[in-house]
Design an enzyme around this catalytic site. Sequence first.
Site, PDB file in Angstrom:
ATOM      1  CD  GLU A  84      -2.980  -1.189   2.216  1.00 18.90           C
ATOM      2  OE1 GLU A  84      -4.085  -1.730   2.021  1.00 18.90           O
ATOM      3  OE2 GLU A  84      -2.625  -0.724   3.315  1.00 18.90           O
ATOM      4  CB  ALA A 105      -7.783  -4.745  12.615  1.00 13.88           C
TER       5      ALA A 105
END
Length: 434
Positions: free
Chosen positions: A174, A322
């Site tokens: 990313e 997460a």
Amino acid sequence: MNIPHSSLPRVVIIGGGFAGIALAKKLKNKKVQVVLLDKHNYHTFQPLLYQVATGGLEAGSIAYPIRKVIQEYDDFYFRLTNVQEIDTKNQKVIAEIGELNYDYLVIATGSKTNYFGNKEIERNSMAMKTIPQSLNIRSLILENFEQAVLTKDVSEQNSLINFVLVGGGPTGVELAGALAEMKKAILQKDYPDMDIAKMEINLIQSGDRILNTMSEASSEAAEKFLISLGVKIWKNVRVTNYDGRTITTNSDLTFDTATVIWTAGVQGALVAGLDGKSLVEKVARIKVNEYSQVHGYQNIFAIGDIASMVSVAYPEGHPMMAQPALQQGEVLGSNIIRLLKKEPLEAFEYNDKGSMATIGRNKAVVDLPKYHFNGVFAWFVWMFVHLFSLIGFKNKAVVFLNWVYNYIRFDREGRLIIRPYKKKSFTTFTSDEV
């Protein structure tokens, strides 16, 4: 720590990340006193740190005050401190601001960058696990270009605008895509007196494919997207050292660069005090059972990245992401209430909802349990999931408006050097040689 005495059992949570906040929400207004300790007074939405580092978002839009999360919770307290040690014998936490006894302790300290013992790489490269680190990267990137326009030395200029990212996981991919988009749409306008085409973005991966925790189809699609953006991908290459000027590898390949961003691995952020038999030394994680109880302790728990819950499906523990952290926090919250009621505990079962990564504008890859797709639709899915996951309506609105503006204008207005950052090693090199 000036915590009021209570007739209720005290639960102490160390860490306000995804796991700690999920647990805190689950314990809202229950028959326990909760104390949350963290070295920052805000929760960080880590998946968007790379956008802060590349000027796409301001830091405040991915951070949320912890005190605001808990301000309506009864008998709930937050203290800003760094926890130094756990005294398991006397059931107390020892921190910079004092000591605190607990009835139940939850360790949710998350993870930190793993340099695999190489101190020189740790000293000279950049990490991106916190907001301050992301702001340092942003400042360094922009300062490199400001310095590059001043020098006539071609090799020095090339080094300043050559960026090397070590690690081909979601963070590295990313970040590489975001830097490539800056090069394509922004930097050539900001620095018209430089040949921005000479800027290099190198992504080094020690394995045979990037995004190796995702499907092969997603890995291949992400690689094609990055190559189309001009990113150079080096696979099966392992970095052995970086002295502040030159990267050496396990082959004849070397890179002259002023900026190395290390995303090659993470390890648990341990707190001293637990028995060594409770630890997985290689990755610095804490052994827990299916109820998140730390090996060897009845009233100490660990959740999130720091916890290693081994099962048949996950022989090395759950991925340090997460979703496992959020789910573990919620289940543990329910189990603590069950403990108090002397009810049987619920074993944790991870519900893998999939994984995703964005490479740039209209470019993303998504792996769901039964489907894999990429491109524009995957990009919109990625945006929706991340917007939905942010804490606070204001943060959601600010991030959404920033993304809309950036999409329409091909711009990133967060490219500000708010707090200068200078790499000592490279600054010394350039001052000696120029």
